[in-house]
Design a protein around this motif. Structure first.
Motif, short mmCIF file in Angstrom:
data_model
loop_
_atom_site.label_atom_id
_atom_site.label_comp_id
_atom_site.label_asym_id
_atom_site.label_seq_id
_atom_site.Cartn_x
_atom_site.Cartn_y
_atom_site.Cartn_z
N TRP A 428 0.88 -1.17 0.00
CA TRP A 428 0.00 0.00 0.00
C TRP A 428 0.92 1.21 0.00
O TRP A 428 1.48 1.59 1.04
CB TRP A 428 -0.88 -0.06 1.25
CG TRP A 428 -2.07 0.85 1.23
CD1 TRP A 428 -2.56 1.56 0.17
CD2 TRP A 428 -2.92 1.14 2.35
NE1 TRP A 428 -3.67 2.27 0.55
CE2 TRP A 428 -3.91 2.03 1.89
CE3 TRP A 428 -2.95 0.74 3.68
CZ2 TRP A 428 -4.92 2.53 2.71
CZ3 TRP A 428 -3.95 1.22 4.50
CH2 TRP A 428 -4.93 2.10 4.03
N LEU A 429 1.12 1.82 -1.15
CA LEU A 429 2.15 2.84 -1.31
C LEU A 429 1.59 4.04 -2.06
O LEU A 429 0.76 3.90 -2.96
CB LEU A 429 3.35 2.29 -2.10
CG LEU A 429 4.04 1.04 -1.54
CD1 LEU A 429 5.04 0.52 -2.55
CD2 LEU A 429 4.71 1.34 -0.22
N GLY A 440 2.48 0.94 3.51
CA GLY A 440 1.64 0.04 4.29
C GLY A 440 1.51 -1.29 3.60
O GLY A 440 2.14 -1.56 2.57
N ILE A 441 0.69 -2.15 4.17
CA ILE A 441 0.51 -3.49 3.63
C ILE A 441 -0.89 -3.96 3.96
O ILE A 441 -1.51 -3.52 4.94
CB ILE A 441 1.57 -4.47 4.21
CG1 ILE A 441 1.69 -5.72 3.34
CG2 ILE A 441 1.27 -4.81 5.67
CD1 ILE A 441 2.92 -6.54 3.65
N GLY A 442 -1.42 -4.84 3.10
CA GLY A 442 -2.76 -5.36 3.31
C GLY A 442 -2.86 -6.81 2.91
O GLY A 442 -2.00 -7.35 2.23
N LYS A 443 -3.93 -7.44 3.37
CA LYS A 443 -4.16 -8.84 3.03
C LYS A 443 -5.65 -9.11 3.04
O LYS A 443 -6.40 -8.56 3.86
CB LYS A 443 -3.46 -9.78 4.01
CG LYS A 443 -3.56 -11.27 3.64
CD LYS A 443 -2.78 -12.13 4.60
CE LYS A 443 -2.91 -13.61 4.26
NZ LYS A 443 -2.38 -13.93 2.92
N THR A 444 -6.09 -9.95 2.11
CA THR A 444 -7.48 -10.38 2.05
C THR A 444 -7.59 -11.82 2.56
O THR A 444 -6.84 -12.70 2.12
CB THR A 444 -8.02 -10.29 0.61
OG1 THR A 444 -7.95 -8.94 0.17
CG2 THR A 444 -9.46 -10.77 0.54
N PHE A 445 -8.53 -12.03 3.47
CA PHE A 445 -8.73 -13.35 4.07
C PHE A 445 -10.04 -13.93 3.54
O PHE A 445 -11.13 -13.48 3.95
CB PHE A 445 -8.78 -13.26 5.59
CG PHE A 445 -7.54 -12.68 6.20
CD1 PHE A 445 -6.49 -13.50 6.57
CD2 PHE A 445 -7.42 -11.31 6.38
CE1 PHE A 445 -5.33 -12.97 7.14
CE2 PHE A 445 -6.27 -10.76 6.94
CZ PHE A 445 -5.22 -11.60 7.31
N ARG A 456 -5.99 -3.58 6.05
CA ARG A 456 -4.80 -2.83 5.65
C ARG A 456 -4.36 -1.92 6.78
O ARG A 456 -5.20 -1.39 7.53
CB ARG A 456 -5.08 -1.96 4.41
CG ARG A 456 -5.36 -2.73 3.15
CD ARG A 456 -5.43 -1.76 1.97
NE ARG A 456 -5.72 -2.45 0.74
CZ ARG A 456 -5.53 -1.91 -0.46
NH1 ARG A 456 -5.04 -0.69 -0.56
NH2 ARG A 456 -5.82 -2.58 -1.54
N ALA A 457 -3.05 -1.71 6.89
CA ALA A 457 -2.50 -0.78 7.87
C ALA A 457 -1.31 -0.08 7.24
O ALA A 457 -0.59 -0.66 6.41
CB ALA A 457 -2.08 -1.50 9.14
N ALA A 458 -1.10 1.21 7.63
CA ALA A 458 -0.03 1.98 7.01
C ALA A 458 0.40 3.11 7.92
O ALA A 458 -0.29 3.48 8.88
CB ALA A 458 -0.48 2.52 5.65
N LEU A 469 -7.60 0.38 7.22
CA LEU A 469 -8.78 0.10 6.41
C LEU A 469 -9.21 -1.34 6.67
O LEU A 469 -8.39 -2.26 6.66
CB LEU A 469 -8.49 0.30 4.92
CG LEU A 469 -9.68 0.06 3.97
CD1 LEU A 469 -9.65 1.03 2.79
CD2 LEU A 469 -9.69 -1.38 3.42
N GLY A 470 -10.50 -1.52 6.91
CA GLY A 470 -11.08 -2.85 7.04
C GLY A 470 -12.33 -2.95 6.20
O GLY A 470 -13.14 -2.01 6.14
N ARG A 471 -12.48 -4.09 5.54
CA ARG A 471 -13.63 -4.27 4.65
C ARG A 471 -14.06 -5.74 4.72
O ARG A 471 -13.25 -6.65 4.58
CB ARG A 471 -13.26 -3.91 3.22
CG ARG A 471 -14.40 -3.98 2.22
CD ARG A 471 -13.87 -3.98 0.77
NE ARG A 471 -12.91 -2.94 0.55
CZ ARG A 471 -13.19 -1.72 0.08
NH1 ARG A 471 -14.43 -1.42 -0.22
NH2 ARG A 471 -12.24 -0.83 -0.12
N GLY A 472 -15.35 -5.95 4.94
CA GLY A 472 -15.91 -7.30 4.90
C GLY A 472 -16.98 -7.38 3.85
O GLY A 472 -17.84 -6.49 3.75
#
Length: 784
Positions: A428-429, A440-445, A456-458, A469-472
């Motif tokens: 996340w740049l 930052g960096i993010g991942k989808t579960f 995501r966190a940065a 950022l959080g998304r469900g």
């Protein structure tokens, strides 16, 4: 395991089926000993046949012994082999080459080949006039290879039907495959086999003019290449080449039987000028097909494909692959009744699920063309450890320019940049005058097929606040989506529907200024959407906290210039309900390919009803259209693209909810924005923009005889942009705020060179009419 399964199936098969005999053999040239691939082997009693594989081997099931096999190969004498009940089941067959003695001087005039083709076309039309229907059993094997090994094997047995009024249908009866990622590459379904004897031949989304089309002589030039023998008959080999580059045509060789003027064999490939639609980027494949007489008609026996392809869905940067296909037909029944079931639905290829689950056809060894040892070894290995598309053909170091943009499901997020995954994580740049360097960096579960959570966190070097950022997302039914999200981050005040924030970092880093203004937000939303067959809708509740930020940074080395100040916004809480209704294609910013859609969005904020500090209603309309205009029969026809935006509002709009008409990111331009407006958008409480682009493809350069440009796929587009914004002081919540307005209409015209010199880039030259000036920009050809 396979032996046990075979014994189980044999117990279920009727006695008559168990009485069938499997014959094997190989076919070679009697003089050289070379294997003869695609030799035609037929059981004379039943008419059922097969072809030899690349090593000259064949397998054929016959109902009973004795049986007589007829083996045919052009340029060789046909052989008849008798398989006795008490004799061998494996045969080594040598075909003797035929040297055709003319006996006198053969003179072929300049129009000899054209006269031959006239007779071929006339005889074909006469024969087909009485052809009402036919059916046959087919087999297809698809293999895909990377640089090191075979990565996929897929085999299908199917029933093929053809009706004069209803057209072709294929019903898949049995299938086995190590993977199905060829579908992700957009390769034709395994049940579909092109017929090169047809007037039109469909290949990868294009409709080719067949070599025996009634008007073939208007589109192809034919010349005599050689003469060969088939038993005591003469065969003409003719070269064919397209006369123009205005239609999808072939180049290659045809083999014509002299006595009947029937097409015996075709070996062709798409002509060099043919451009396939995305996701196909290269399709350098040879098509080889033989035909045999069935009653009074000549019908296909096989189809063999071999060549290099590059298919890149989403522009992920997949490397080229080697694509091979072998198909065969047997057991033709002509002009008899066809079953009604295949024609109940409009789909050309369907699946008989019960038959596929039974899968006895492969276990019994029927209908197949034997694999080579290399194919068999790969098939067995892949059955126990198959590979994914990404493992077989790893994308390049980048995910690709055409896939770099990903539309979030809500306009407030704006278009996002999709970075390549690293060990399952996405970077996340970005860089701008408020955050400085943002990392930052993010991942989808993916918790299930229907539920996924993205986190995501940065942190930034400028405004030192933790970003999150959080998304469900939960998918339900056939088209339902429930989404919840929370974000704490800076956001563009003048949000663009066209440019991702990460892409705007490029001109910022290069000293070209910052395209966006920014504010600090904490926002939460809950949305519900449903996609019906013809229409999609989404309703969403929004809770947002907005605050001005003043942090300024300098350009990085070597520019070291200070950005202009970031203007303040109207601080406060925004509580709103939003509704979107759309029809047509699903929108993606910078989408690849033409788009047809219409969408209406309404956002309503009412302090008395929802609370909050802002009260307004905003209306937005979006339209995209595409119309084919010239050269409709071409592989890539000329077309007109139109994109229009309009918006208005009631109440008091805060600056962070003004409407936007995009410009260009420095020298970087895109369709849907003004290419002569540099480094900033227009803003307003009301706005209207219309953008159009007519793609002439390579036709202008063909007319001028500039083959160097045509051969590299360079095309020409004429484009224009027209629009303006309005500022209504009584509708602006911050009277002291100065928007980037457009006083009067902005008009521009320009020309683009697309796929410039074989690259994916587009060179734009725009001229502004209302304030004369010439602007040169650079973009991507395939992004509309």
């Amino acid at each position: 395991m396979r032996t046990s399964l075979l014994l189980f199936v044999l117990l279920l098969v009727p006695a008559a089926a168990r009485g069938q005999e499997l014959l094997r053999g190989s076919v070679r040239d009697a003089e050289t000993g070379a294997a003869l691939a695609a030799a035609h082997v037929v059981d004379e009693a039943t008419g059922r046949g097969t072809i030899t594989n690349a090593e000259g081997r064949f397998e054929l099931v016959v109902p009973a012994l004795p049986a007589v096999l007829r083996v045919r190969y052009i340029g060789h004498r046909t052989e008849r082999v008798v398989a006795e009940a008490d004799g061998p089941r494996t045969f080594e067959i040598a075909l003797v080459p035929v040297v055709y003695e003319l006996g006198e001087v053969f003179v072929a005039g300049a129009d000899f080949a054209e006269n031959v083709m006239r007779k071929v076309i006339e005889r074909k039309q006469a024969r087909r006039a009485t052809l009402q229907a036919y059916q046959a059993r087919g087999f297809t094997r698809i293999t895909l290879e990377n640089d090191a090994r075979i990565a996929l094997v897929s085999e299908t047995v199917f029933d093929a039907y053809w009706d004069r009024a209803e057209g072709p249908r294929e019903v898949i009866r049995s299938r086995r495959e190590t993977s199905d990622f060829y579908r992700r590459l957009g390769i034709e379904p395994a049940g579909y086999v092109a017929n090169l004897y047809d007037d039109f031949v469909e290949i990868q989304g294009l409709r080719f003019i067949g070599p025996t089309h009634p008007d073939a002589l208007d589109h192809y030039q034919f010349s005599l290449a050689a003469r060969r023998g088939l038993d005591d008959q003469l065969v003409y080999d003719l070269y064919l080449a397209p006369k123009t580059g205005l239609e999808a045509t072939f180049i290659g060789r045809l083999s014509i039987l002299d006595s009947t003027y029937a097409l015996l064999e075709a070996e062709v490939r798409p002509a060099r000028h043919v451009v396939f639609p995305p996701p196909v980027q290269a399709w350098e494949v040879f098509y080889r097909q033989q035909f045999a007489q069935v009653d009074a008609f000549w019908l296909p026996v096989d189809l063999r494909l071999d060549g290099a392809i590059r298919v890149d869905p989403g522009g992920l940067g997949y490397p080229p692959a080697t694509f091979r296909q072998v198909s065969r037909f047997s057991g033709y029944e002509v002009n008899g009744p066809l079953p009604a079931a295949p024609y109940v639905q409009a789909r050309r290829v369907s699946v008989d699920s019960a038959s596929v689950r039974g899968d006895d056809l492969f276990l019994l060894g029927r209908f197949i063309v034997p694999m080579t040892p290399r194919e068999a070894e790969a098939f067995e290995a892949l059955r126990f450890a198959d590979v994914t598309l990404e493992q077989a053909f790893p994308p390049g170091g980048r995910r690709g320019l055409f896939a770099a943009f990903e539309a979030r499901r809500h306009e407030a997020d704006g278009p996002q940049f999709a970075w390549p995954l690293i060990l399952g994580y996405e970077p996340w740049l970005r860089f701008n005058r408020v955050d400085g360097l943002f990392t930052g960096i993010g991942k989808t579960f993916p918790f299930s097929e229907n539920l996924a959570v993205e986190l995501r966190a940065a942190q930034a070097s400028g405004l030192r606040r933790v970003r999150f950022l959080g998304r469900g997302t939960f998918r339900w039914g056939r088209g339902g989506t429930l989404e919840a999200r929370y974000a704490r981050d800076t956001a563009p005040r003048n949000a663009s529907a066209l440019y991702p924030v990460s892409l705007a970092s490029v001109p910022a880093l290069l000293g070209q200024g910052d395209y966006f203004d920014y504010l600090w937000t904490e926002r939460a939303a809950l949305g519900l959407g449903y996609a019906f067959p013809l229409i999609r809708f989404r309703v969403e509740g929004r809770l947002e906290q907005h605050a001005s930020v003043e942090r300024e940074v300098t350009h990085p080395w070597p520019f070291r210039a200070t950005f202009p100040p970031n203007p303040p916004v109207e601080d406060g809480r925004l509580r709103a309900l939003a509704l979107a209704v759309a029809a047509g294609d699903d929108y993606r910013p910078l989408r690849t390919g033409p788009l047809r859609r219409a969408e209406v969005r309404v956002e309503h904020a009412d302090p008395g009803l929802f609370g909050g500090d802002f009260g307004f209603t905003r209306y937005q309309l979006f339209f995209d259209g595409h119309l084919r205009t010239l050269f409709r029969g071409r592989p890539r026809p000329a077309g007109l693209l139109v994109r229009a935006f309009a918006g208005t509002a009631r109440g008091k709009l805060p600056p962070q909810r003004l409407g936007v008409l995009d410009g260009s990111l420095g020298p970087l331009t895109a369709f849907g924005g003004f290419r002569s407006l540099r480094g900033q958008p227009y803003e307003g409480t009301r706005y209207l923009g219309v953008f159009w682009e007519h793609d002439f493809t390579t036709a202008p350069f063909e007319a001028l005889g500039l083959r160097a440009l045509v051969d590299r796929g360079t095309g020409l587009r004429l484009f224009g942009g027209h629009g303006r914004t309005w500022i209504d002081p009584d509708r602006l919540a911050a009277p002291a705020f100065t928007p980037r307005r457009c006083d009067g209409f902005h008009h521009e015209l320009g020309l683009s060179l697309t796929d410039f010199w074989g690259t994916p880039f587009r060179l734009d030259v725009a001229y502004r009419l209302d304030a004369p000036g010439l602007f040169v920009g650079l973009g991507l050809s395939r992004l509309f």
